[in-house]
Design an enzyme around this catalytic site. Sequence first.
Site, PDB file in Angstrom:
ATOM      1  N   HIS A  41       0.829  -1.214   0.000  1.00 45.49           N
ATOM      2  CA  HIS A  41       0.000   0.000   0.000  1.00 45.49           C
ATOM      3  C   HIS A  41       0.865   1.266   0.000  1.00 45.49           C
ATOM      4  CE1 HIS A  41      -4.034  -1.803   0.367  1.00 45.49           C
ATOM      5  NE2 HIS A  41      -3.402  -2.767   1.013  1.00 45.49           N
ATOM      6  N   ASP A  51       2.289  -3.784 -10.107  1.00 45.10           N
ATOM      7  CA  ASP A  51       2.113  -5.110 -10.696  1.00 45.10           C
ATOM      8  C   ASP A  51       2.555  -5.149 -12.158  1.00 45.10           C
ATOM      9  OD1 ASP A  51       0.929  -5.395  -8.255  1.00 45.10           O
ATOM     10  OD2 ASP A  51      -1.084  -5.854  -9.003  1.00 45.10           O
TER      11      ASP A  51
HETATM   12 MG    MG Z   1      -4.789  -8.061  -9.906  1.00 44.87          MG
END
Ligand code: MG
Length: 399
Positions: free
Chosen positions: A47, A191
């Site tokens: 986060h 990601d």
């Molecule tokens: Mg995902």
Amino acid sequence: KMSIIKTETTEALIERGFEFFAKHFPNSEKPDKLGIGPGRVNLIGEHTDYNDGFVLPMALPMVTIVLGRANDSDNCCVVTACNDFDETEDSNKTEFKIPSVKPLYVGTPKWANYVKGVIACFQSIIVGFDAVILSSVPLGGGLSSSASLEVATYSFIEAITGNKTIQLVQKAKACQNAEHMFAGVPCGIMDQFISVMGIEGHALLIDCKSLQYEPVPMTESNYVFLITNSNIHHELSSSQYQLRRYQCEEASDLLNVQSLRSATMESLNKLHLNGKINDIIYKRARHVISEIERTKTAADVLKRGDYKSFGELMNASHNSLRDDFEVSCPELDQLVELARKVPGVLGSRMTGGGFGGCTVTLVDRTAVNAVVSTISSEYKGCPKFYTVSPSCGAKIVKL
Ligand code: MG
Ligand code: ADP
């Protein structure tokens, strides 16, 4: 008895891909283009990406592949082999005209929105194609099957158009955009970034503000990372994610900084003492500010091969996510507690957004089986285990 899952090799996945393509496109020639995108595990820095902070992920040996060929039309036909959705067999297939692609994430089947999003966000006009999707990344498990699908699709389109994106950061951003606009998921850049840039044998320390990164070699050692998939997913995950993003914005507004990256613990504590920030927002900000520090320190100790200190930072990260950021859940806490009591474990934490998904544990190779059997006998759910080594990022292949 539970055991460690052996990841299907990319070669085996591709071989299955050819068979799967022949079955679904019997009138087509063999596929001649291939895009590969790996999943990822974040070792520390949770986060922090949407707070302009640091993250330390590595690309996984689990990948998604998109295999196919251009079909001389403006029509795309895509079939996925992954069928662990609550949908019918039919919905594993999608067919659409390229110009009809619009950012409507209510489109069905849901998974096709990721593919359409990447087409819409690609840098140039594309041509129609037939393709299949296969994956060794568990879906919805927090190992970023979604980014691996986006990056594999993007790489496949680079191959069929012959139009390779030079700036790899642009490639990651286009895939992130696809997820925002078409899947309706307001994810950070981590990601897609690691799935594009991953380097074998390295974790990457990514500065989510400048988008600069530093490869951190994972020296040969007696320790391995064990991923435990809790196989649970609490529904509040996406609403709580949104809420955390707002809470972080509120904290940076109160602290008068552009993002929590620029805030200090001193200024936060002062604000709290003066009663100008409530306890909840205070705790959220305390997690982010301390986690950014921990992540930078973790990269430093990893460079020195100091795995013991790295494990302690992982533990501190989990505790902060559990107590201050409140994105863990009883299942993840239990997995972490069980792992930590096994001799040979240096650290254990939840990884990914939280409220389910996976934990990652740093453990002496000789103690991996002890962790697996401890969890298997005491954890109530159906966990899955993987040992992983840092792998390479996206690949564009002309066969
Ligand atoms: Mg995902
Ligand atoms: P995670 O990224 O942690 O695995 P997400 O919820 O972000 O979880 O993404 C999972 C979704 O991505 C799936 O529900 C599906 O829509 C899509 N997806 C990922 N991999 C595939 C695949 N191989 N085939 C079809 N859809 C996929």
